[in-house]
Design an enzyme around this catalytic site. Structure first.
Site, PDB file in Angstrom:
ATOM      1  CB  SER A  95     -23.307   5.961  -9.064  1.00 27.00           C
ATOM      2  OG  SER A  95     -22.165   6.037  -9.892  1.00 27.00           O
ATOM      3  NE  ARG A  98     -16.170   8.082 -11.528  1.00 28.61           N
ATOM      4  CZ  ARG A  98     -16.243   8.037 -12.848  1.00 28.61           C
ATOM      5  NH1 ARG A  98     -15.249   8.489 -13.602  1.00 28.61           N
ATOM      6  NH2 ARG A  98     -17.332   7.553 -13.437  1.00 28.61           N
ATOM      7  CG  HIS A 197     -20.623  -3.630  -0.753  1.00 29.47           C
ATOM      8  ND1 HIS A 197     -21.447  -2.608  -1.110  1.00 29.47           N
ATOM      9  CD2 HIS A 197     -20.371  -4.330  -1.901  1.00 29.47           C
ATOM     10  CE1 HIS A 197     -21.691  -2.682  -2.413  1.00 29.47           C
ATOM     11  NE2 HIS A 197     -21.058  -3.711  -2.913  1.00 29.47           N
ATOM     12  CD  GLU A 200     -17.558  -7.158  -1.756  1.00 28.28           C
ATOM     13  OE1 GLU A 200     -17.337  -6.128  -1.081  1.00 28.28           O
ATOM     14  OE2 GLU A 200     -17.656  -7.147  -2.991  1.00 28.28           O
TER      15      GLU A 200
HETATM   16  P1  5GP Z   1     -19.740   3.440  -9.636  1.00 30.15           P
HETATM   17  O1  5GP Z   1     -19.866   3.698  -8.176  1.00 30.15           O
HETATM   18  O2  5GP Z   1     -18.530   4.123 -10.211  1.00 30.15           O
HETATM   19  O3  5GP Z   1     -20.975   3.782 -10.404  1.00 30.15           O
HETATM   20  O4  5GP Z   1     -19.569   1.860  -9.840  1.00 30.15           O
HETATM   21  C1  5GP Z   1     -18.334   1.190  -9.716  1.00 30.15           C
HETATM   22  C2  5GP Z   1     -17.864   1.168  -8.280  1.00 30.15           C
HETATM   23  O5  5GP Z   1     -18.776   0.411  -7.478  1.00 30.15           O
HETATM   24  C3  5GP Z   1     -16.529   0.492  -8.061  1.00 30.15           C
HETATM   25  O6  5GP Z   1     -15.445   1.368  -8.266  1.00 30.15           O
HETATM   26  C4  5GP Z   1     -16.614   0.012  -6.611  1.00 30.15           C
HETATM   27  O7  5GP Z   1     -16.328   1.075  -5.726  1.00 30.15           O
HETATM   28  C5  5GP Z   1     -18.083  -0.318  -6.479  1.00 30.15           C
HETATM   29  N1  5GP Z   1     -18.335  -1.755  -6.722  1.00 30.15           N
HETATM   30  C6  5GP Z   1     -18.851  -2.323  -7.833  1.00 30.15           C
HETATM   31  N2  5GP Z   1     -18.953  -3.661  -7.688  1.00 30.15           N
HETATM   32  C7  5GP Z   1     -18.504  -3.947  -6.458  1.00 30.15           C
HETATM   33  C8  5GP Z   1     -18.387  -5.157  -5.710  1.00 30.15           C
HETATM   34  O8  5GP Z   1     -18.685  -6.284  -6.168  1.00 30.15           O
HETATM   35  N3  5GP Z   1     -17.883  -5.038  -4.451  1.00 30.15           N
HETATM   36  C9  5GP Z   1     -17.541  -3.837  -3.896  1.00 30.15           C
HETATM   37  N4  5GP Z   1     -17.073  -3.820  -2.652  1.00 30.15           N
HETATM   38  N5  5GP Z   1     -17.645  -2.693  -4.578  1.00 30.15           N
HETATM   39  C10 5GP Z   1     -18.119  -2.736  -5.839  1.00 30.15           C
END
Ligand code: 5GP
Length: 342
Positions: A95, A98, A197, A200
């Site tokens: 995650s 933030r 990543h 992609e």
């Molecule tokens: P968080 O980090 O807020 O817990 O999860 C959501 C975040 O994960 C998104 O804002 C993005 O930065 C990242 N994220 C989630 N799914 C993907 C994906 O399929 N590709 C990429 N590049 N980033 C993702």
């Protein structure tokens, strides 16, 4: 199907805020009616497709709903519980920390709260081991990336082994990986594992440099690495020589439209090479899936026997960032569960 649910599984690619279930989301929506957010804005249901860009819009909506310490604790515990209920025995959650000025949430508090959720799940004897990867959103550039590495390093030293690595994610069309190399290299040097990543979307033109200079410990997606889709044999060779496992998310890639259909998914290409591939959900909430469903989907699409599916789930242990003694425990666990499944 019972076999896939009972199959012990390892989940290595799960973004916390993308993994929030419909039930939890409804709870959050009802607690924040002033935001005027509907269920349909936070998940992509069966048969629906979005562009990757639209997926990133979905995350913006979700982040509005999850912006306090209480929210983070609640969703993290719920997500861990749901993975456990689906037969996941080892989970690496990732995650992006933030700051939310209006609620007083800070990045440090964010990470502490996820670690607290993991601790509470352990205390409640949930049958799952959880580790945390701190994520860098590439959209925020090199300075924030460096700050995030420092934060991750602090927690790697103070979290009793919960923080094990770093993820690089966020909109792949923004920025160049080269600019993030100093931060990624620093992370690697201090012992954080790297799950990046990579490739992609087509023609990112950063893969080669990242693979040569780091290399990462695991690759997320790697959709466009191979020559059949505009990648190259030399990229494939680099990944194979360095034996970097791939985290593959079938539903996510098809719903996000980077892959045209399940049978065209690059799992097929890499699996037949015998390269380590780990099936993952990516965002089980946003893409309405579960890890058991991803295994079933891979098996039916690529004609895998139950034996082959078992081998795939077991191989994932070795691709994890768990310390050796935990990997050993997990292998024993798999051995003891096997007779109950076959
Ligand atoms: P968080 O980090 O807020 O817990 O999860 C959501 C975040 O994960 C998104 O804002 C993005 O930065 C990242 N994220 C989630 N799914 C993907 C994906 O399929 N590709 C990429 N590049 N980033 C993702």
């Amino acid at each position: 199907d019972l076999f896939y649910r009972q199959l012990p599984k390892v989940e290595l690619h799960a973004h916390l805020n993308g993994s929030v279930s419909v039930a939890t989301m409804e709870n959050l929506i009802s607690r924040k009616p002033h935001l005027n957010i509907q269920q349909s804005m936070t998940a992509i249901h069966k048969g629906q497709r979005r562009t990757l860009d639209e997926c990133f819009q979905v995350f913006k909506v979700i982040h509005q709903l999850i912006d306090t310490e209480e929210d983070i604790l609640m969703v993290a515990k719920a997500v861990i519980g749901e993975f456990a209920a689906d037969g996941v025995k080892y989970l690496e959650l990732r995650s992006t920390p933030r700051d939310e000025a209006h609620t007083g949430l800070t990045k440090r508090k964010y990470v502490e709260t996820v670690i607290e959720a993991i601790r509470q799940c352990k205390q409640e004897d949930l049958d799952i081991e959880v580790r945390f990867l701190v994520a860098i959103d590439r959209r925020n550039g090199p300075e924030v990336a460096m700050e995030t590495v420092k934060l991750a390093e602090d927690f790697m030293l103070s979290s009793d082994g919960v923080v094990v690595g770093l993820d690089l994610s966020g909109d792949p069309t923004v920025g160049h990986g080269r600019d993030l190399l100093p931060a990624l290299q620093k992370a690697k040097n201090c012992g954080l594992k790297l799950a990046l990543h990579l490739s992609e979307v087509p023609s990112q033109k950063e893969e080669s440099e990242l693979l040569l200079t780091l290399p990462p410990d695991r690759i997320g997606h790697g959709t466009f690495l191979h020559p059949e889709v505009g990648g190259s044999k030399s990229l494939v060779d680099k990944v194979r020589e360095r034996n970097v496992p791939l985290e593959l998310c079938l539903t996510s890639n098809v719903k996000g439209q980077t892959v045209a259909s399940y049978d065209k998914h690059h799992f097929g290409y890499w699996y037949q090479l015998g390269h380590p591939c780990v099936l993952c959900t990516d965002d089980k909430g946003v893409f309405s899936t579960e890890l058991s469903q991803e295994y079933q989907l891979a098996a039916s699409t690529f004609g895998l026997s139950q034996e082959a599916v078992w081998a795939l789930s077991q191989q994932a242990i070795g691709c994890s960032f768990a310390p050796d003694h935990l990997k050993e425990q997990l292998h024993q666990r798999w051995a003891s569960l096997r007779p109950h499944i076959f």
